[in-house]
Design an enzyme around this catalytic site. Structure first.
Site, PDB file in Angstrom:
ATOM      1  CG  ASP A   4      -0.338   0.050   2.539  1.00  0.00           C
ATOM      2  OD1 ASP A   4       0.800   0.554   2.618  1.00  0.00           O
ATOM      3  OD2 ASP A   4      -0.954  -0.398   3.519  1.00  0.00           O
TER       4      ASP A   4
ATOM      5  CE  LYS B  81      -8.381  -0.288  -0.289  1.00  0.00           C
ATOM      6  NZ  LYS B  81      -8.020  -1.497   0.408  1.00  0.00           N
TER       7      LYS B  81
ATOM      8  CG  MET C 289      -6.668   6.340   8.340  1.00  0.00           C
ATOM      9  SD  MET C 289      -7.471   4.808   7.810  1.00  0.00           S
ATOM     10  CE  MET C 289      -8.099   4.183   9.379  1.00  0.00           C
TER      11      MET C 289
END
Length: 328
Positions: free
Chosen positions: A97, A119, A232
């Site tokens: 990732d 992502k 996040m």
């Protein structure tokens, strides 16, 4: 026990200081340490590396057709586990990732195939279902597949969905935990996440919920005896600050933002629930960025201030010394 080599300090002290005896001393130390660590047995040979440029030998239990979900840690390659590196050295394909840095990717075996499936908020280069299907396909082709994820794969890493995809296809899988971002950030800042005088509880929270209608249990989160770690959450910072205040925490409750934790480009921003949104608007930070809320943040701020004072004092002392030497 017959394969072990024993030595005692008094035996070493009996060796004289001659060059020849120094060699004997070093040989005894080496033999003792290697036997204690299990590096030498009856054959008295250290295991050979599977890759001349590898950091550690490949993991022998990682067989063709299997998948390993591996945590890459918070960013610093030195914070990856030994088992993680061994899995990577054995890999035929790595599915990684966006949080896996170039320094780590540069250490992959030359023959290893690479698949980027990164992502970011609102931008998924590959849907989660396709990631699972990719791992199943590569394993079906007889490859040793490493799914390399930033931090710990079991902490907000959608590992459960990937395990389901592998289990449905009857693929044998391994899990290698990594140092999560919260631990990496705390270590880099020289602060604890829990402390008897500040926080007896620790809570990891994701700010990216499955649907926009879902909300965290703000009433439970607005406590003074715990440290909150929001993953996040930079794009929801204002909501986090407002809700924690609305549910009981004061506006001057300390918090901090940490971007690129454990890396040379790490950045921190100190503030409070009442002023952090405005401070971030003036001092923009990149992602990934961790949000830490709690009185332990004062400990980090104090240490950073003390370090800055020490650096300034050392610089002033050096300037005075240079001026004195020039006057002489």
């Amino acid at each position: 026990m017959s394969g072990l080599i024993r030595w005692k300090w008094r035996d070493l002290m009996s060796v004289s200081s001659s060059t020849e005896s120094l060699g004997i001393l070093m040989a005894r130390l080496t033999d003792g340490l290697m036997s204690r660590r299990g590096w030498r047995g009856e054959n008295r040979h250290a295991p050979a590396r599977s890759d001349a440029n590898g950091i550690s030998p490949a993991w022998e239990a990682f067989l063709p057709g299997q998948v390993a979900l591996v945590g890459a840690g918070p960013g610093d390659p030195d914070l990856m586990t030994l088992k993680a590196w061994r899995m990577l050295n054995a890999a035929d394909a790595v599915v990684y990732d966006r949080l896996v840095g170039d320094e780590i990717l540069a250490q992959l075996p030359v023959h290893c195939e690479r698949y980027y499936v990164g992502k970011a908020c609102g931008n998924h280069s590959v849907p989660q279902e396709e990631i699972g299907a990719l791992m199943v396909r590569l394993a079906g082709e007889g490859m040793r597949v490493v799914r390399l994820k930033g931090g710990d794969p079991g902490v907000f890493g959608r590992m459960g969905e990937e395990l389901t995809a592998l289990d449905d296809a009857a693929i044998t899988r391994h899990i290698v935990p990594g140092i999560t971002a919260a631990s990496g950030a705390a270590a880099a800042l020289g602060m604890p996440l829990t402390d008897r005088a500040h926080a007896q509880r620790l809570r990891f929270v994701t700010a990216q919920l499955c649907s926009k209608s879902e909300q965290p249990e703000w009433q439970q989160l607005a406590r003074r005896d715990e440290t909150l770690l929001f993953y996040m959450g930079l794009n929801r910072l204002e909501v986090i600050c407002d809700e924690l205040q609305r549910h009981g925490l004061p506006a001057d409750w300390p918090m901090m933002l940490v971007a690129n934790a454990s890396l040379p480009e790490q950045q921190t921003l100190h503030g409070t629930l009442g002023n952090m949104a405005a401070r971030l608007a003036k001092h923009l930070l990149p992602t990934p960025c961790l949000i830490i809320v709690g009185s332990v943040c004062q400990m980090a701020a104090g240490r950073e201030s003390a370090l800055a004072d020490a650096v300034a004092h050392a610089a002033a002392h050096m300037s005075c010394r240079e001026a004195f030497e020039e006057s002489c």
